[in-house]
Each structure stands twice: as C-alpha cells, then as structure tokens.
Design an enzyme around this catalytic site. Structure first.
Site, PDB file in Angstrom:
ATOM      1  N   SER B 337       0.847  -1.187   0.000  1.00  0.00           N
ATOM      2  CA  SER B 337       0.000   0.000   0.000  1.00  0.00           C
ATOM      3  C   SER B 337       0.884   1.239   0.000  1.00  0.00           C
ATOM      4  CB  SER B 337      -0.947   0.000   1.192  1.00  0.00           C
ATOM      5  OG  SER B 337      -0.208  -0.025   2.380  1.00  0.00           O
ATOM      6  N   LYS B 338       0.340   2.319  -0.546  1.00  0.00           N
ATOM      7  CA  LYS B 338       1.136   3.533  -0.752  1.00  0.00           C
ATOM      8  C   LYS B 338       1.521   4.187   0.569  1.00  0.00           C
ATOM      9  CE  LYS B 338       2.757   6.855  -3.466  1.00  0.00           C
ATOM     10  NZ  LYS B 338       3.941   6.523  -4.253  1.00  0.00           N
ATOM     11  N   VAL B 339       0.589   4.199   1.485  1.00  0.00           N
ATOM     12  CA  VAL B 339       0.847   4.865   2.758  1.00  0.00           C
ATOM     13  C   VAL B 339       0.877   3.800   3.848  1.00  0.00           C
ATOM     14  CG1 VAL B 339       0.011   6.553   4.418  1.00  0.00           C
ATOM     15  CG2 VAL B 339      -0.307   6.951   1.973  1.00  0.00           C
TER      16      VAL B 339
END
Lengths: 343, 343
Positions: B337-339
């Site tokens: 996931s990006k964050v």
C-alpha cells in the site's frame, strides 16, 4: 570433526561479558564522572561491521537511558571527501574489535583536532586506534580467532550498556546489567535446534527498538557464516516496501521479545504468513508467536534494554548451524579476512 | 498492454525537479536566510522508505557542503518508548511524500515541544505533518499513483540539494543544480536495456559517498517492484562480511560514478568477479568498469554531489524492467500500500 572455534567463542560469551563488567567498571565509572561534569550534547559513533551493529544498540540505549541523540558517522566524508563536519560538545566513540580500521581512526583523529572527548572500545588496547583516545574500554574478549565476531560483539554491547548506566547513575539498572552473564549462560544451556531454518537459502530479519541491533547483527552473522542472503529491517520499514520479497522461498526471522517493540515484531509475522512465508521468531513469548504462525527459538526473558545481549545467541547458533549444514568451514568462511582495512 | 504508470512517473522526473527548483527557490532561500541568522549545530532527519534514502543523501550533502553533522532519527524512542532525546540547536527535517506517517509526525511534534526549527519536505502540503512545521517545502511532484516512489524521491533529493546550496550560498553550485533537469532528461533518452539483469533473482547493491543513497534506493526499488532480494551496502561495509553471499547466483550492482567514491565502487567489482558473480555497474566510466569485469548501464556525467539525481534513473528502469519480465503488475506490486501508517 573438531568443534569449530566459533562455537567455542559463542560459548565463551557469558564469561567475557562478566569479566568486562568487572574489570572495566572503574574506568567506565571514571569516564562517566568526567562526562557528567561536562555533559555532551550528543554522541557520534564510528564503527564497521559487527561493531556498527553495536553502534545501533548504542543509538537506542544512550537515547533511552540518557536522552542523548546518537549519530552514526559517515567516515567517507573524512577519508574520501576530506571534509570534516563541525562537532560541538559531542562525545565521539570508536568501536573496533581489532583497532585497525583506518576509517574509524580518521574519525577519532578528527574528533581530537576538534577537541571533542573520545572513547575507543576495542579488543586490542595496543592498537593505533586505542593510542589516540582519551579513554579506552578494553573488551577483554581474548583473541577472537574465528572470522565472525561473536564474543567481541556482545562484549561491545556490555561496554555500551555499562557506560549508559554509569552516565544515568542508576543502581537498579546496574543490578539488571550484572545479572546478564547468568542469563546468557542459561541461554547457552538451551537447545540450539533451528528447525526448518536448515533449508533456508535466503531470509529477511526484523527487529526494532532495542532489538534493531539484533536484527542487523543476526543478518550479518547469517550472511558471513552461511553465505545466504539475509537483510535486516525494522518492522516499520519492512512494511514500507521490502516485505515484497518475503514469500514461500523467502522466510522471515523476527526478534520478538517482551517490550515496547514486541507488537510490531509480531505484526510482521502475520504479514509474512499472509504471503506464504515460513517465519521463525526468536522470542520469550512462545505461545503468542506460535499463535501468529511462527516457529520459535526460545530466548531467556531479560529486561528489554538488555535483551540484545541474550537474543543474539540463538541467532549466532542458527547462523553456525545453517553454515555447517551447507558444509562451510565456519571459522574461515568464503575467504573473508578478519581485519578489513577500508578507508 | 498500456504503459505502466510508474514508467510515466519516471519519465516525469526532469520536469518535476525543474519545477521544484523554480517554485521552491524563494521559500528555500528564505529558510536558509533564517537558518544563517541562527545556525543549527546539527540536523536530525525523520523519514521512512524512499524518503529515508533521501535522508541518506541529506546526511552526505549537508555534511559535505555545510559541515553539518546529520543524524537519522530513531522514531521508536518516541512512539514506542516515549523517551525523547534532548535536542539543542538542531534543525529537524521530516521527509514524507504523503505526509501521513504518524512516526515522522511524532518526531516533528517533539521538535516543536523542544523549540527546535522544523522543516517538512512533502508532496502533500495539506497533510497533518505539513501543518506542524515552521517551513514546508512542497515537492510539487503531482499525484504519485504508482506504489513505488520515483518522482517524489528525486524531487526530495532536489529539495535537499537546494537547501544545502542556499545555506552555503554558492553561485557555482546553484548553477550546477539548475543544470540537473537537463541531465536527467538526457539520461531518460538513453537506452534502458538492462542486459543480464533480466535473469537475476537476487542481488547486492554497492555505493558510497554521494551514491550511498542511490545504493539504498536502487535496492528498495528492486525489492518493491520485482520482489527479488536486493541489499544495499557501502563497498567498505560489503567487504567486511556481506561479500560472503556474492557469487554466481548472487550478482552485484554497483554505483560507480566519477568522484571520490569511484575507486571503492570499482574495487568491489573485482571482489565480486573473483567470486564468480555477475556484476552490473551504473557508471559514467564505462571502459574502466568493463575492464574490471562489469557489464555497464551508462549514466550521464554530472558533478559528484548531484549524481544521485541522475544515477537513480537507470536503477528505477532496471527495477521496472526486471519486474515486467517476471509478469508483475508494477503499479500495484505484491499488495503493497502507498501509505504505511507505522508508528
């Protein structure tokens, strides 16, 4: 086949640490008294290899017990770029088993030029590095004949812990530290079986807080001794991307001992299991680790801040065991040399 | 198959860096003026993942150009152990593409409590992290939709370089920096073929000095995108032990560009070749690298201190290329996931 030297040296660790704590108590207390009279604002550590991992422990423990920010030096600025950084009120600590690293020497020489207090932690008090320092802490580990550092590493951790306790001047913590050699001996009495790790040919290693150093040193021992890839990360960093490589053929070793970092070290077990990866946990909380899906290597429960002195032992033995399974000469693996004179 | 987003974002980098240097020139100069009026004694950087690798570049470049010691923060002391270290005259810089990391926020909040100057370098100026800081540097990279950070990484490097130049107040260095977007564009015009790297399933990555950050970021991109193991080391540390894993099945990628660290980055080529390992060099000195036994990815020659902005491009493309060969969805690899909201 005779017992490898490295196994003897691993077994020596409780005695070496006990001796360090006894014989270096006075010089460490004298150093702490001088430092308390003129407190440093920060600490800079110069080290390589296993000693650099001891530096990672120092970063944690001087921060935790003394509130001191600790930076790990970038010797290349001095040795390659000839650009010293300006130091003010900085205690500069060099850690070198052999005392022979030119790059560590360059950092200590620069600290002297800038009139900063210097400490060298070394197993060779006759070394050029030791001659330079205001204070020398003698690791007293005796000759370390195996290529892979083991007893000089735990002795370095003990020296750092002793200095942090002396700076903090805390009798309870001092008692906890004195109890560590017995816990290390109890650890060595435990079964050293490593289960499915025998078949690994690569792994990731996770640990955070006090055990960040253990993750790094475990990974280094595994690489040096067995030649299998082993990359250390904090669980937080691991989840930021490197978890991508973890899977059925890429197991995870996690250092999950009681303390503030336990939950994170357990969380990655689940993340790795979700990817189908085998997981081995070095842990004192076996039922929780097993419930999360990990195989376990049981470690003695000790105070969190001292846990790296004990938790590295099963990792050292795991590295030796995997290497022996692979037919490697663990005392002279892969043509490595004991002293690497990097600049 | 449509072009992966990450390839578009890699191609955007010269424009993003050019825009950052233009649009953030005034706020960076104003920050530098304030800092020169009350110079910090040291810098503390809090970051994760690719931003942490930008922090490794900051450690080099603020040391080299400004003589400032730079420490990388250990957020666990705050978020897990609730023990702040004492900061004095310390510029605290948080780097976070998303501005969403609670652990980076904790470090900036603590710096504010201790009345230290704070800077946040972020691609999201509306983030809670950005709200906290005295000064915000807007990466201005536009939405980064691929999981793997590329343009936000090089934009972070440019922000750091611009701040270091402004603190040093050097017109020649400022000109060198302004020329970098063109060099990045020229790099993108080069052939992106990666030769035998297509068949790798693990590697070591070496780089030192300015390129230490590139070694780390290259290894992270390779891991994130392709899922193959890739561990970064300085050549000096590599020779201290981890070289043990390098061999016929464990290639070496070395970042060997013109500058004080070139010789070391070339020396490890020989050490890896002696072990039978394939070696790929990202280099502007192709004949020397080939003579040492490396295959080469040619990189534009730029001043050493700025070389990470250009040398990461072939590594980014290599990571994408290897991943595509393995049939991986490079924009959403491995369910990352990006964050990652680590504390």
């Amino acid at each position: 086949m005779s017992t490898p030297i490295v196994e003897t040296e691993i077994a020596d660790q409780p005695a070496v640490v006990e001796r360090l704590l006894r014989e270096q108590e006075d010089p460490i207390r004298a150093l702490a008294d001088r430092l308390r009279a003129r407190p440093p604002q920060s600490i800079l550590i110069a080290a390589r290899g296993s000693s650099d991992n001891a530096g990672r422990y120092a970063q944690h423990v001087f921060g935790l017990l003394c509130g001191l920010p600790v930076a790990l030096a970038t010797p290349s600025l001095l040795t390659l770029y000839h650009t010293p950084v300006r130091l003010q009120n900085t205690l500069v600590i060099g850690i070198s088993q052999s005392g022979a690293s030119p790059d560590i020497r360059a950092v200590i020489e620069d600290a002297r030029r800038q009139q900063q207090p210097t400490v060298v932690i070394t197993n060779n008090t006759d070394s050029p590095l030791a001659q330079l320092a205001d204070t020398v802490i003698d690791l007293g580990a005796g000759p370390e004949r195996s290529i892979a550092a083991t007893k000089s590493y735990t002795s370095s951790l003990a020296a750092i812990a002793a200095l942090a306790v002396a700076l903090r001047d805390d009798a309870q913590l001092a008692r906890e530290l004195r109890a560590i050699p017995d816990a290390m001996a109890a650890q060595l009495d435990r079964d050293g079986a490593v289960g499915t790790a025998e078949t690994w040919d690569r792994c990731m290693v996770a640990g955070r807080g006090a055990q960040y150093a253990t993750a790094w040193e475990s990974a280094l021992k595994i690489k040096e001794l067995s030649g299998i890839a082993a990359e250390p990360h904090s669980p937080a960093d691991l989840l930021h991307g490197p978890i991508a490589v973890v899977g059925p053929k890429h197991p995870l070793l996690t250092i999950a001992t009681t303390g503030p970092a336990f939950d994170g070290a357990l969380e990655v077990v689940g993340a790795a299991r979700d990817r189908g990866a085998p997981v081995l946990a070095i842990t004192d909380r076996t039922s929780e680790a097993r419930a999360a899906g990990a195989d376990v290597l049981v470690v003695e429960r000790v105070p969190d801040w001292l846990s790296p002195l004990v938790a590295i032992i099963p990792a050292q033995r795991l590295a030796v065991h995997v290497a022996l399974q692979r037919g490697i000469d663990v005392d002279r693996p892969f043509g490595l040399s004991k002293v690497t004179e990097t600049t």
